[in-house]
Design an enzyme around this catalytic site. Structure first.
Site, PDB file in Angstrom:
ATOM      1  N   HIS A  86     -18.550  -2.079  13.349  1.00 32.94           N
ATOM      2  CA  HIS A  86     -17.487  -1.907  12.360  1.00 32.94           C
ATOM      3  C   HIS A  86     -16.145  -1.919  13.061  1.00 32.94           C
ATOM      4  CE1 HIS A  86     -15.376  -0.607   8.753  1.00 32.94           C
ATOM      5  NE2 HIS A  86     -14.683   0.184   9.553  1.00 32.94           N
ATOM      6  N   ASP A 165     -17.555   7.198  -2.233  1.00 35.11           N
ATOM      7  CA  ASP A 165     -16.498   6.713  -1.353  1.00 35.11           C
ATOM      8  C   ASP A 165     -15.616   5.679  -2.048  1.00 35.11           C
ATOM      9  OD1 ASP A 165     -15.154   6.324   1.280  1.00 35.11           O
ATOM     10  OD2 ASP A 165     -15.981   4.318   1.036  1.00 35.11           O
ATOM     11  N   SER A 187     -15.314   8.114   5.246  1.00 28.29           N
ATOM     12  CA  SER A 187     -15.364   6.891   4.436  1.00 28.29           C
ATOM     13  C   SER A 187     -16.117   5.795   5.180  1.00 28.29           C
ATOM     14  CB  SER A 187     -13.945   6.427   4.102  1.00 28.29           C
ATOM     15  OG  SER A 187     -13.955   5.168   3.463  1.00 28.29           O
ATOM     16  N   LYS A 191     -20.670   4.804   4.623  1.00 29.12           N
ATOM     17  CA  LYS A 191     -21.196   3.465   4.315  1.00 29.12           C
ATOM     18  C   LYS A 191     -22.092   2.953   5.436  1.00 29.12           C
ATOM     19  CE  LYS A 191     -17.095   1.604   3.422  1.00 29.12           C
ATOM     20  NZ  LYS A 191     -16.087   2.674   3.241  1.00 29.12           N
TER      21      LYS A 191
END
Length: 434
Positions: A86, A165, A187, A191
């Protein structure tokens, strides 16, 4: 239904600097998701968190409560380990495109559930949608089948992952609480943990084009997210990487796909290649492949083979010509000298104004819009030489794009350099976790 808590009592606890209990957190997230806690009440709680913070136990429980608000993906049926990456977002950050197929070369499944661009930062899905036929929306069954057959998938996250979220993210954007580190970290990690990956590598950007401008705060965010992942049983590491200057030599959707393909073909800009390989090494190490050589897999075409299969599996044509802008305009150097500043934020806003980005989630984007960079900081340039080329289908956008670049592109005459020496820019600044 009688609620076990009163929202005002929860607000008062955090307003006065207290720590929220586990049951309070579980309730407030669930109640907000189903509408029993009003938007103005959650707005007040978000501001209280922004001002007073959260301890590690609170952040971990908040994250778990957001995960529990929806479904979790399960990759346990796959015959290979999973690894995900990410990025906190930047300008010219096309790393996911070459990275996912590169890691998959080594029998590691890469479930890369990605998002769209907003503001000056680009979105991975917007970039890939420049490829004719490619589709972002896949069912969970399609994701699993592609991971099993190809090894990598880049697609949109389903609406069932962490729905709390999604509501809170939109609220933070309108209440000046976006920068709260506990809310950013929870947040992102809610995920990612809900996606079900075994290991996670975080690319936390630092600099003018990043969400985090300050290295100390970026480090705090990285440590918080690594702790959240570790507490949830996900092997998590973070790299702090430079975003003071755009990554690579293109910013924009189709432009960045083209550059990504160059990297997969064994070429491409050195900074994009270096960061792709650095992140791949972290993902492969976390997935139990410490001896893998990702740089070799870029050079010899193995990563390109996986890319082509990945794109085709989602309906895209890897051989199709990418769309090109109908209009271009060069930004020229006004004097001889050295390019000493190429500000990532300025270039990102220019690309956005050309049509590559959106101000609201529902806005369309131009696949062809963006900025091509012909020089990077430290390069010597001559008067009249193109520094940038602006691309768009709507030429009336050129003026506003040029305005965004004012002060962000600086050529310093030789007489004023005062000992300035071009130096190799370090892409990776620090490492957290592992």
């Amino acid at each position: 239904m009688t609620e076990p808590f009163d929202a005002v009592d929860v607000l008062r606890t955090k307003r006065d600097g207290g720590a929220l209990g586990r049951a309070q957190i579980d309730w407030v997230i669930d109640a907000y998701t189903r509408g029993a806690v009003a938007e103005e009440q959650m707005s007040a709680l978000a501001m209280a968190i922004f001002l007073n913070g959260m301890d590690r136990t609170e952040i971990a429980r908040w994250t778990q409560a957001m995960i529990a608000s929806g479904e979790r993906m399960d990759f346990s049926a796959l015959s290979r380990p999973t690894a995900d990456k990410h990025s906190t977002g930047g300008v010219g950050d096309k790393i996911t495109l070459p990275l996912a197929p590169l890691v998959a070369v080594f029998d590691v499944a890469v479930p890369q559930l990605s998002g769209r661009g907003l503001g000056h930062t680009g979105g991975t899905l917007d970039k890939l949608e420049a490829i004719p036929g490619w589709r972002a929306a896949l069912s969970n069954e399609e994701i699993l089948a592609q991971l099993d057959g190809v090894g990598a998938v880049i697609c949109a996250a389903g609406s069932g992952l962490a729905p709390a979220d999604k509501k809170l993210y939109a609220l933070r954007d309108t209440t000046a609480t976006v920068e709260a580190i506990p809310l950013i970290a929870s947040s992102i990690m809610s995920k990612k943990i809900a996606e079900g990956t075994d290991s996670l590598v975080l690319d936390v950007k630092v600099g003018s084009g990043a969400f985090m401008k300050d290295r100390d705060r970026a480090g705090e965010l990285a440590r918080t997210m690594v702790e959240l992942g570790t507490d949830a049983g996900v092997r998590t590491v973070a790299l702090l990487t430079d975003m003071s200057t755009p990554l690579g030599r293109t910013v924009g959707n189709a432009l960045e796909v083209r550059e990504s393909v160059e990297v997969l073909a064994g070429g491409g800009p050195a900074d994009v290649v270096d960061l792709t390989v650095a992140l791949a090494r972290e993902m492969l190490d976390a997935a139990g492949r410490p001896d893998a050589d990702p740089a070799a897999a870029l050079r010899d075409g193995r990563a390109m083979d996986v890319w082509r299969r990945m794109i085709a599996a989602q309906g895209g044509d890897p051989d199709a010509a990418l769309p090109a802008a109908r209009h271009t305009e060069d930004v020229l150097a006004q004097a001889d000298g050295v390019l000493t500043t190429l500000d990532a934020y300025a270039v990102g806003v220019a690309s956005w104004r050309l049509g590559a980005g959106r101000a609201r989630k529902e806005d369309p984007v131009q696949a062809v819009a963006g900025v091509e960079l012909h020089a990077k900081p430290g390069d010597r340039v001559r008067a009249g030489q193109p520094l940038l080329t602006l691309h768009t289908d709507t030429p009336e956008r050129f003026g506003r794009a040029r305005e965004a670049l004012a002060g962000g592109v600086v050529v310093t005459p030789p007489a004023e350099l005062d000992g300035f020496a071009a130096r190799e820019r370090a892409v990776v600044l620090d490492r957290v976790g592992g």
